[in-house]
Design an enzyme around this catalytic site. Structure first.
Site, mmCIF file in Angstrom:
data_model
loop_
_atom_site.group_PDB
_atom_site.id
_atom_site.type_symbol
_atom_site.label_atom_id
_atom_site.label_comp_id
_atom_site.label_asym_id
_atom_site.label_seq_id
_atom_site.Cartn_x
_atom_site.Cartn_y
_atom_site.Cartn_z
ATOM 1 N N TYR A 30 0.974 -0.895 0.237
ATOM 2 C CA TYR A 30 0.435 0.275 0.602
ATOM 3 C C TYR A 30 0.942 1.516 0.457
ATOM 4 C CZ TYR A 30 -3.191 3.409 1.661
ATOM 5 O OH TYR A 30 -3.931 4.381 1.690
ATOM 6 N N GLY A 80 -31.630 3.586 -3.129
ATOM 7 C CA GLY A 80 -31.834 2.481 -3.833
ATOM 8 C C GLY A 80 -32.078 2.854 -4.663
ATOM 9 N N LYS A 183 -22.413 -6.629 2.963
ATOM 10 C CA LYS A 183 -20.911 -5.930 2.454
ATOM 11 C C LYS A 183 -19.814 -6.359 3.110
ATOM 12 C CE LYS A 183 -19.984 -0.649 2.010
ATOM 13 N NZ LYS A 183 -20.941 0.429 2.683
ATOM 14 N N SER A 213 -11.217 1.872 -3.830
ATOM 15 C CA SER A 213 -11.595 1.301 -2.360
ATOM 16 C C SER A 213 -10.728 -0.289 -2.782
ATOM 17 C CB SER A 213 -13.291 0.930 -3.203
ATOM 18 O OG SER A 213 -14.051 0.302 -2.651
ATOM 19 N N GLU A 215 -13.343 -2.855 -0.927
ATOM 20 C CA GLU A 215 -14.533 -3.257 -0.263
ATOM 21 C C GLU A 215 -14.884 -4.576 -1.508
ATOM 22 O OE1 GLU A 215 -18.076 -0.752 0.895
ATOM 23 O OE2 GLU A 215 -19.105 -1.296 -1.605
#
Length: 308
Positions: A30, A80, A183, A213, A215
């Site tokens: 990183y 949504g 998630k 990201s 995720e």
């Protein structure tokens, strides 16, 4: 081998994208200085969710897990706007689902008039999960989708994430879904607090996620095996950080060679790979995968007001 490329090139040769974390073999330390791009286009977040949920729900359709006695419980569903597309997609397939959308934030107004869609304006805790389980008829199967996030609306702290993952574990334990999409982003090693547990599942890499990201979505099907939990420790966090940084710096910014499509960027290649196998009504037939994906991309981008 997924790909062959040289470090200095901005092109990749690939036969398929990386879809799951366990397919990643490259690692990159990183480097905060490289995180200089936060460019996102309007609707990108909803596109990311829509493509992942289309893949997840299509897996259940093909496995004959998803049928008309199923309730989609979507926790953290606001705004949504992408759900409108999912709803009409299922309607076209004659799969008559019930939807329960739960979030303390406001939902897109286009969802309010949809048949068999209940919108609950609140945040979820353990006590409410028991109440929710009792609200749903016992003969209805539950498919759980979770997109819960920090109430502050900013990058979550490690403590925020640990709270969210404990709550997601409670969702799975109490609601007893036949399948779930949760998630999932491992806390960063330099912000490590303690080990924790998550359900076993396939760690789905998300097309059109923000540029740096880490995720993912944790996809699990419980109809064939009981729920199992796995321990996440700091060594795992180091591996997650290095492999996701490799994906975001060495793979996603590049274009894919020999990919016959109007946009050859990696995320479009990944989207193509998902959409080419999407189940469609029999009256929608295409002579090539390219025609099919262009048709679906136009429909999705129009639904989300994305300018290509």
């Amino acid at each position: 081998m997924h790909e062959g490329h040289q470090e200095s090139f901005k092109e990749l040769e690939m036969t398929k994208p990386y879809m799951f974390f366990n397919e990643l073999v490259g690692e990159e330390d990183y480097n905060k200085e490289l995180e200089n791009s936060n460019t996102k286009f309007q609707g990108q977040g909803q596109l990311k969710l829509l493509l992942g949920e289309l893949y997840f729900l299509n897996t259940l359709i093909k496995n004959k897990t998803l049928c008309s006695d199923t309730v989609i419980v979507y926790i953290g569903s606001a705004p949504g706007s992408h759900i409108n597309f999912l709803y009409h997609y299922m309607d076209d397939l004659k799969i008559d689902l019930k939807w329960i959308l739960i979030d303390g934030r406001d939902h897109d107004r286009s969802l309010e008039s949809l048949k068999n869609v209940s919108i609950i304006h609140r945040f979820v805790d353990e006590q409410y999960l028991f109440k929710l389980r009792n609200m749903i008829r016992k003969n209805h199967k539950i498919v759980l989708i979770s997109d819960i996030r920090s109430l502050r609306g900013k990058e979550p702290t490690s403590e925020d994430l640990l709270h969210d993952y404990a709550l997601q574990n409670q969702m799975v334990s109490i609601l007893k879904p036949i399948a779930s999409s949760l998630k999932w982003r491992c806390p960063f090693p330099d912000q490590w607090i303690r080990d924790f547990y998550i359900p076993c599942g396939d760690e789905f890499l998300q097309p059109f996620a923000p540029p740096f990201s880490a995720e993912m979505r944790l996809l699990s099907c419980y109809s064939r095996a009981p729920i199992r939990l796995i321990r996440i420790d700091k060594n795992a966090a180091i591996e997650y950080e290095k492999k996701m940084f490799y994906l975001n710096t060495k793979i996603r910014p590049k274009i894919v060679l020999d990919f016959d499509y109007p946009n050859q960027k990696y995320d479009y290649f990944y989207m193509f790979y998902i959409l080419k196998d999407i189940v469609l009504p029999t009256y929608k037939e295409f002579s090539t995968y390219k025609q099919k994906v262009i048709f679906l991309q136009e429909a999705i981008f129009n639904a989300l007001n994305i300018k290509p």
